[in-house]
Write an enzyme that holds these catalytic residues in place. Structure first.
Site, PDB file in Angstrom:
ATOM      1  N   GLU A 140       0.054  -2.180  -9.953  1.00  0.00           N
ATOM      2  CA  GLU A 140      -0.284  -3.427  -8.730  1.00  0.00           C
ATOM      3  C   GLU A 140       1.182  -4.026  -8.707  1.00  0.00           C
ATOM      4  O   GLU A 140       1.878  -4.148  -7.693  1.00  0.00           O
ATOM      5  CB  GLU A 140      -1.452  -4.341  -9.226  1.00  0.00           C
ATOM      6  CG  GLU A 140      -2.424  -3.985  -8.731  1.00  0.00           C
ATOM      7  CD  GLU A 140      -2.815  -3.420  -7.534  1.00  0.00           C
ATOM      8  OE1 GLU A 140      -1.983  -3.871  -6.640  1.00  0.00           O
ATOM      9  OE2 GLU A 140      -3.643  -2.607  -7.025  1.00  0.00           O
ATOM     10  N   GLU A 165       0.713  -1.169   0.143  1.00  0.00           N
ATOM     11  CA  GLU A 165      -0.151   0.029   0.110  1.00  0.00           C
ATOM     12  C   GLU A 165       0.928   1.215  -0.059  1.00  0.00           C
ATOM     13  O   GLU A 165       0.597   2.257  -0.641  1.00  0.00           O
ATOM     14  CB  GLU A 165      -1.057  -0.125   1.344  1.00  0.00           C
ATOM     15  CG  GLU A 165      -1.973  -1.099   1.196  1.00  0.00           C
ATOM     16  CD  GLU A 165      -2.803  -0.968  -0.096  1.00  0.00           C
ATOM     17  OE1 GLU A 165      -3.146   0.080  -0.603  1.00  0.00           O
ATOM     18  OE2 GLU A 165      -3.218  -2.232  -0.559  1.00  0.00           O
TER      19      GLU A 165
END
Ligand SMILES: [Zn+2]
Length: 297
Positions: A215, A155
């Protein structure tokens, strides 16, 4: 509620005024058109930590303000976990990861802030401006400190690589919207899009997954950070396996906006050799995090 013609006009004028104020230009949209063309022709305007070209149009400060505002609002509207053993644990793992972030990679802010939200979904997020949120449900899936570090590293990776800015920039470019984030943030419809672009899609009900390249980039940055912090990077693979298992028929929010398990495992194994070297070096240097997981309730 329907708005009268008059109030629509007032609103339109206000937005236009804001647009001009935000960018500090007066009817010089041609400048921005030029910027866009240059970005596209040049491939991008910026380079991510892994060397990928990016389209970055918004001033980082605006993104950071948006992130901080959204974080503040979440703390007012959601249940913030106060159990001390849980909060201490999450803060401890986060601190270990935060400590090894190269300071020059932090886009325009100094401190990171961590909150735990009481929510059964296995989710976590990090917002521009250094705001980290962890759902208590994540602790059932991330079973060890190293697994939690893998999620937090991922994150944080989105923030360091300015993925929120990149996505807002892409949306701005695609829609030809020459408006600033300040305008978008006050308009409820746009606000949702912005929040989704920042990585809060699950929270605001607008599905806007990060792109596959973003990602993968976050995975690699996360792997690097956890290894630097002295967490065994191999546990990242276990973490994503746990995630996939916990998914079942109804995947957790985190999974529903993230890439397939196979893609991820392959990428991680490609980066594992380098990560293990970093990890061993960190351990040799005495980095051995001792965050104690909370007792099971
Ligand atoms: Zn992600």
């Amino acid at each position: 509620m329907m708005k009268s013609k008059q109030s629509q006009k007032v609103e339109a004028d206000r937005l236009k005024q804001d647009e001009l104020n935000v960018w500090g230009v007066t009817r010089k949209n041609s400048i921005w058109a030029t910027v866009l063309v240059l970005c596209f022709l040049g491939g991008a305007c910026a380079t991510s930590p892994t060397g990928r070209k990016q389209l970055i149009l918004l001033p980082e400060g605006q993104l950071n303000t948006l992130g901080a505002d959204a974080f503040q609002q979440m703390q007012e509207e959601l249940t913030v976990e106060t159990r001390r053993d849980i909060v201490r644990y999450v803060q401890c793992v986060a601190d270990e990861v935060i400590e090894v972030i190269p300071k020059k990679q932090q886009p325009g802010f100094k401190e990171w802030e961590v909150r735990v939200f009481r929510d059964d979904s296995a989710n976590a997020f990090a917002l521009p401006g250094g705001k980290i949120g962890v759902h208590t449900g994540l602790l059932d899936v991330a079973e060890t400190p190293a697994q939690l570090a893998a999620v937090l590293g991922h994150e944080v990776g989105h923030v360091l690589a300015r993925h929120g800015n990149e996505r807002v920039s892409q949306a701005v470019a695609a829609q030809g919207l020459l408006v600033g984030a300040g305008v978008l943030a006050r308009d409820s419809q746009h606000r949702q899009t912005i929040l989704a672009a920042l990585g809060l899609g699950a929270q605001v009900g607008v599905l806007m997954p990060f792109g596959r390249r973003q990602e993968s980039e976050a995975d690699l940055i996360g792997l690097d950070l956890m290894a630097r912090a002295g967490f065994d990077p191999r546990e990242s693979v276990t973490l994503w396996e746990n995630m996939a298992e916990a998914g079942g028929a109804q995947p957790p929010e985190f999974l529903s906006t993230h890439p397939s398990h196979g893609t991820r495992t392959q990428l991680l194994s490609e980066g594992m050799g380098q990560a293990l070297k970093i990890y061993n070096k960190a351990r040799d240097a005495g980095r051995a995090p001792t965050c104690e997981p909370p007792r099971r309730s």
